[in-house]
Design a protein around this motif. Sequence first.
Motif, PDB file in Angstrom:
ATOM      1  N   ASP A   5     -26.388 -45.305  35.410  1.00 44.69           N
ATOM      2  CA  ASP A   5     -25.068 -45.746  35.860  1.00 44.69           C
ATOM      3  C   ASP A   5     -24.935 -45.539  37.370  1.00 44.69           C
ATOM      4  O   ASP A   5     -25.829 -45.009  38.021  1.00 44.69           O
ATOM      5  N   ASP A   6     -23.795 -45.973  37.918  1.00 45.27           N
ATOM      6  CA  ASP A   6     -23.573 -45.881  39.363  1.00 45.27           C
ATOM      7  C   ASP A   6     -23.606 -44.440  39.851  1.00 45.27           C
ATOM      8  O   ASP A   6     -24.085 -44.160  40.949  1.00 45.27           O
ATOM      9  N   LYS A   7     -23.107 -43.523  39.041  1.00 44.95           N
ATOM     10  CA  LYS A   7     -23.099 -42.101  39.419  1.00 44.95           C
ATOM     11  C   LYS A   7     -24.533 -41.578  39.568  1.00 44.95           C
ATOM     12  O   LYS A   7     -24.839 -40.864  40.518  1.00 44.95           O
ATOM     13  N   ASP A   8     -25.407 -41.962  38.643  1.00 46.78           N
ATOM     14  CA  ASP A   8     -26.814 -41.556  38.723  1.00 46.78           C
ATOM     15  C   ASP A   8     -27.490 -42.160  39.954  1.00 46.78           C
ATOM     16  O   ASP A   8     -28.257 -41.489  40.638  1.00 46.78           O
ATOM     17  N   ARG A   9     -27.205 -43.440  40.223  1.00 46.34           N
ATOM     18  CA  ARG A   9     -27.788 -44.097  41.397  1.00 46.34           C
ATOM     19  C   ARG A   9     -27.318 -43.428  42.683  1.00 46.34           C
ATOM     20  O   ARG A   9     -28.100 -43.203  43.603  1.00 46.34           O
ATOM     21  N   THR A  10     -26.032 -43.106  42.738  1.00 46.04           N
ATOM     22  CA  THR A  10     -25.484 -42.447  43.925  1.00 46.04           C
ATOM     23  C   THR A  10     -26.113 -41.072  44.115  1.00 46.04           C
ATOM     24  O   THR A  10     -26.507 -40.702  45.227  1.00 46.04           O
ATOM     25  N   ARG A  11     -26.232 -40.300  43.041  1.00 47.97           N
ATOM     26  CA  ARG A  11     -26.833 -38.969  43.106  1.00 47.97           C
ATOM     27  C   ARG A  11     -28.288 -39.064  43.572  1.00 47.97           C
ATOM     28  O   ARG A  11     -28.733 -38.305  44.432  1.00 47.97           O
ATOM     29  N   ALA A  12     -29.016 -40.014  43.043  1.00 49.59           N
ATOM     30  CA  ALA A  12     -30.415 -40.180  43.442  1.00 49.59           C
ATOM     31  C   ALA A  12     -30.510 -40.564  44.918  1.00 49.59           C
ATOM     32  O   ALA A  12     -31.321 -40.003  45.664  1.00 49.59           O
ATOM     33  N   ALA A  13     -29.676 -41.505  45.363  1.00 48.91           N
ATOM     34  CA  ALA A  13     -29.697 -41.941  46.765  1.00 48.91           C
ATOM     35  C   ALA A  13     -29.342 -40.786  47.698  1.00 48.91           C
ATOM     36  O   ALA A  13     -29.960 -40.624  48.760  1.00 48.91           O
ATOM     37  N   GLU A  14     -28.373 -39.968  47.315  1.00 44.39           N
ATOM     38  CA  GLU A  14     -27.996 -38.817  48.141  1.00 44.39           C
ATOM     39  C   GLU A  14     -29.119 -37.786  48.200  1.00 44.39           C
ATOM     40  O   GLU A  14     -29.376 -37.199  49.260  1.00 44.39           O
ATOM     41  N   THR A  15     -29.800 -37.571  47.098  1.00 42.40           N
ATOM     42  CA  THR A  15     -30.910 -36.623  47.060  1.00 42.40           C
ATOM     43  C   THR A  15     -32.059 -37.118  47.934  1.00 42.40           C
ATOM     44  O   THR A  15     -32.649 -36.358  48.700  1.00 42.40           O
TER      45      THR A  15
END
Length: 123
Positions: A3-13
């Motif tokens: 989901d978007d939350k997972d994508r955002t977390r991955a991009a931030e990491t």
Amino acid sequence: MVDDKDRTRAAETVAGKWKAILDSIDGLIDPAMPRAAYANPRLRELFPVVSHGALYFSRCIRSPWTQDAGALFPRGGGGFVVIRNSDGTTLGEPETVEEAIDLIVANLPEGCGPAIDGTADDL
């Protein structure tokens, strides 16, 4: 499903890891290597890992990381070696870091996109 939350977390990491490597002055890697890799948009979205003077790229942010993207090693006496660790294939021995980055990008796995919030087992 991602989901978007997972994508955002991955991009931030991924962004945080790149920042740490680019800001590092510990001498673990030739700074030209991560600078050249970060300049490439396709590599900038992968998770970078530095070990023993080499730069690796993972399609996931958690260990075990993927090993199917080329890894960049300095070559004794100058130049670089690009190796795909998943099968031990030497992809080439370019003279410049820019040529090495081009070689890595040209050999990225099909469908390679931004790193995911997961491990190699999740791909």
